[in-house]
Design an enzyme around this catalytic site. Structure first.
Site, PDB file in Angstrom:
ATOM      1  N   SER A 132       0.752  -1.010   0.091  1.00 33.92           N
ATOM      2  CA  SER A 132       0.129  -0.048   0.129  1.00 33.92           C
ATOM      3  C   SER A 132       0.948   0.954   0.093  1.00 33.92           C
ATOM      4  CB  SER A 132      -1.089  -0.316   1.095  1.00 33.92           C
ATOM      5  OG  SER A 132      -1.618   1.355   1.982  1.00 33.92           O
ATOM      6  N   TYR A 145      -2.838  -1.754  10.510  1.00 29.81           N
ATOM      7  CA  TYR A 145      -3.198  -1.595   9.074  1.00 29.81           C
ATOM      8  C   TYR A 145      -1.694  -1.257   8.358  1.00 29.81           C
ATOM      9  CZ  TYR A 145      -3.763  -1.582   3.463  1.00 29.81           C
ATOM     10  OH  TYR A 145      -3.837  -2.111   2.745  1.00 29.81           O
TER      11      TYR A 145
END
Length: 253
Positions: A132, A145
């Site tokens: 990400s 996350y």
């Protein structure tokens, strides 16, 4: 094309979003595709004798072994399966944090371990890990996350050096904000209790921002093209941003 071997790619997390787009792209470009997901659905991919959909839970060692065995020789592995979480670190239960790391981080490692023996014996292969762009530019309420994905980035850098003597390449693809995918839904499913009242106003703004399609964003097709580049171009960067927003963040570093 008779006599020219067709390469096989196994992609995790193909029920929607990045995984589904990547599986479709590789199938359309002539690859044999093993599309995996926890709960396979019929007709999820365009009809083709080059595609197979099989069951895989990246947190289950037996499921991993069965899927890799069923897939046969694998030339490329795309570790795409993952789950999201939007929550304040103060309010996130450790079991929820552990679930993220089990899937996003340890699931990637476990899948890689499962395919390495056959790649090493054949003298080549490619492993692509989807992480990400928040690892470029951390955001509030995404700390756990972000940690799970940043761990994969660092691990990929190290294991790339480890596997280079065997002709195995390791790349990471870093998508930006993708409001059209299931990330927001997955994240909201785990928000219950993870947003203490003092954090709620900011959480609403951050969550709305993730869902918004205004400004530079990333599409599933952007990620699929980045995965294609990672697999097929030996000159590709080790870390490949996917999507206009992710590219801008990478250039700003």
């Amino acid at each position: 094309m008779k006599g020219i071997p067709i390469s096989t790619i196994l992609i995790t997390g193909c029920s929607s979003g990045f995984g589904l787009a990547s599986a479709t792209l590789f199938a359309n470009r002539g690859w044999n595709v093993v599309a995996t997901m926890r709960e396979p659905r019929e007709n999820i991919l365009p009809p083709s004798d080059r595609t197979r959909v099989i069951t895989l839970d990246v947190t289950d060692p037996q499921s991993i072994a069965q899927a890799v065995d069923a897939a046969g020789p694998i030339d490329a592995l795309v570790n795409n399966a993952g789950i999201g979480l939007l929550g304040a670190v103060e309010g996130t239960p450790i079991p929820v944090a552990r679930e993220l790391f089990e899937t996003n981080t340890l699931g990637t490692i476990a899948m890689t371990q499962a395919v390495l023996p056959q790649m090493r014996e054949r003298g080549g292969g490619t492993i692509v890990n989807v992480t990400s762009s928040v690892t470029y530019a951390p955001l509030p309420l995404l700390s756990i996350y972000t940690a799970s994905k940043a761990a994969v980035n660092a691990w990929s850098d190290s294991v790339a050096i480890e596997l280079e003597p065997f002709g195995i390449r390791v790349r990471t693809v870093l998508p930006g904000r993708a409001p059209g995918t299931s990330f927001a839904a997955n994240a909201s499913d785990r928000m219950d209790g993870a947003i203490p009242e003092p954090y709620a106003p900011r959480a609403e703004r951050v969550f709305a921002g993730w869902q918004s399609d205004t400004g530079p964003v990333t599409s599933a097709d952007d990620v699929a093209e980045a995965v294609w580049l990672a697999v097929t171009d030996n000159r590709a960067l080790t870390h490949i941003p996917a999507g206009a927003d992710a590219i801008a963040l990478a250039q700003a570093r």
